[in-house]
Design an enzyme around this catalytic site. Structure first.
Site, PDB file in Angstrom:
ATOM      1  N   LYS A  54       0.930  -1.268   0.045  1.00 42.51           N
ATOM      2  CA  LYS A  54      -0.275  -0.049  -0.007  1.00 42.51           C
ATOM      3  C   LYS A  54       0.871   1.290   0.027  1.00 42.51           C
ATOM      4  CE  LYS A  54      -3.836  -2.474   2.026  1.00 42.51           C
ATOM      5  NZ  LYS A  54      -4.701  -2.924   3.469  1.00 42.51           N
ATOM      6  N   GLN A  98      -4.807  -1.789   9.503  1.00 40.39           N
ATOM      7  CA  GLN A  98      -4.699  -3.175   8.897  1.00 40.39           C
ATOM      8  C   GLN A  98      -5.190  -4.609   9.930  1.00 40.39           C
ATOM      9  OE1 GLN A  98      -3.623  -3.643   5.885  1.00 40.39           O
ATOM     10  NE2 GLN A  98      -3.842  -5.746   5.884  1.00 40.39           N
ATOM     11  N   ASP A 121     -11.090   2.312   3.967  1.00 42.92           N
ATOM     12  CA  ASP A 121     -11.274   0.975   3.862  1.00 42.92           C
ATOM     13  C   ASP A 121     -12.896   0.831   3.451  1.00 42.92           C
ATOM     14  OD1 ASP A 121      -9.060  -0.883   3.832  1.00 42.92           O
ATOM     15  OD2 ASP A 121      -8.942  -0.892   5.875  1.00 42.92           O
TER      16      ASP A 121
HETATM   17  N1  GUN Z   1      -6.450  -7.377   5.769  1.00 46.84           N
HETATM   18  C1  GUN Z   1      -6.703  -7.916   4.696  1.00 46.84           C
HETATM   19  N2  GUN Z   1      -7.364  -7.175   3.766  1.00 46.84           N
HETATM   20  C2  GUN Z   1      -7.323  -5.930   4.314  1.00 46.84           C
HETATM   21  C3  GUN Z   1      -7.885  -4.388   4.014  1.00 46.84           C
HETATM   22  O1  GUN Z   1      -8.213  -4.378   3.170  1.00 46.84           O
HETATM   23  N3  GUN Z   1      -7.670  -3.817   4.963  1.00 46.84           N
HETATM   24  C4  GUN Z   1      -7.282  -3.850   6.152  1.00 46.84           C
HETATM   25  N4  GUN Z   1      -7.507  -2.914   7.214  1.00 46.84           N
HETATM   26  N5  GUN Z   1      -6.896  -4.916   6.607  1.00 46.84           N
HETATM   27  C5  GUN Z   1      -6.845  -5.994   5.760  1.00 46.84           C
END
Ligand code: GUN
Length: 295
Positions: A54, A98, A121
């Protein structure tokens, strides 16, 4: 790349260029550029990899990113304090925490503490609810990515029978809502299948578009798909493979080799849905900076 393959990597690269142009235009106009913050608690290797990608994706389009790395033993209170800080930091347009979080932290409590206006998100119930009602909302990355992938691959969805395998809150359920909505790029008839579905194969064989999001490696076999269908594979699994230096290869929820022979279009793993999910986060972050969802 064969015409049969839905090239998520190429589509994601194109969208990134569009985002980069918008970010550059904001900066040229002396506006503040978008800023994404990411919080990671503990040292789960998969989460570390996701957060690093990211960070790289932000850099590639000119979005500023800040990563807050917290120790696994961080208390829920300390994490909630950081969420509060980010909610109030005027320089941060959007942020993510996350997942998964360590067991001693309640993920729902943390998600509820995030200001919906910064929830890029799309995990907060306000955004999930707005999405369900067709109101402007940050949409969860994977469903948003799948919709973009279908749209940009010019796959007709309207009136088609879409079968979704898996009912998770972050993929199966929201994507079935988005696909069944009265909207451009949607208007499908959707069947949502899950672990208690009885006549699964009978249903998947009716799918014009099959979306596999069950988290079981190569679960969808060629006998389950209709000739000429479109298959979208959301799964990603490491399969031990001594022939490869790193000791594994990646596979999806679909038995790609055999299913690909039978269908019209299919997403590969890797390089299908995966690259689109990060792009969705960038799109949401840009929208947060431009205040297009919440004014
Ligand atoms: N863990 C796996 N995919 C994601 C996501 O898209 N966002 C977040 N915050 N955690 C994740």
């Amino acid at each position: 790349m064969s015409k049969k393959l839905i090239d998520g990597k190429a589509i994601a690269a194109k969208i990134k260029k569009e985002i980069a142009a918008e970010v550059a235009a904001m900066i040229d106009a002396d506006q503040k550029g978008p800023h994404l913050a990411a919080v990671i608690v503990g040292d789960d290797p998969a989460s570390q990899t996701y957060v690093s990608s990211k960070e790289r994706a932000c850099a590639s389009v000119g979005i500023t990113s800040s990563i807050y790395r917290l120790e696994a033993k961080t208390t829920e209170k300390d994490l909630l304090d950081l969420v509060e800080f980010l909610n109030n930091d005027p320089d941060v347009d959007g942020f993510i925490v996350q997942m998964p979080l360590p067991d001693h932290i309640n993920a729902d409590t943390v998600i509820l503490a995030i200001d919906p206006k910064k929830d890029v998100d799309g995990f907060h119930p306000t955004n999930a609810g707005r999405m369900m009602l067709g109101l402007p909302a940050y949409q969860a990355a994977t469903p948003y990515g799948i919709m973009e992938l279908l749209k940009r691959s010019k796959i007709e969805v309207s009136g088609k029978h879409v079968v979704v395998l898996g009912r998770s809150n972050i993929v199966g359920t929201p994507v079935s809502v988005l696909l069944s909505r009265k909207a451009e790029g949607a208007d499908a008839t959707v069947t949502l299948c899950h672990s208690r579905t009885k006549n699964l194969k009978e249903i998947t064989l009716q799918a014009d578009i099959l979306i596999a999001a069950i988290g079981k490696c190569e679960f969808v076999t060629a006998d389950m798909v209709k000739p000429g269908a479109v298959v979208v594979d959301v799964g990603i699994h490491r399969v031990e493979d001594a022939k490869i230096e790193k000791g594994y290869h990646l596979a999806g929820d679909v038995d790609f080799k055999n299913v690909a022979e039978k269908v019209d279009r299919i997403t590969p793993v890797p390089g299908g849905v995966g690259p689109m999910t990060i792009v969705s986060l960038l799109q949401n972050t840009l929208a947060a900076a431009k205040k297009t969802i919440y004014r």
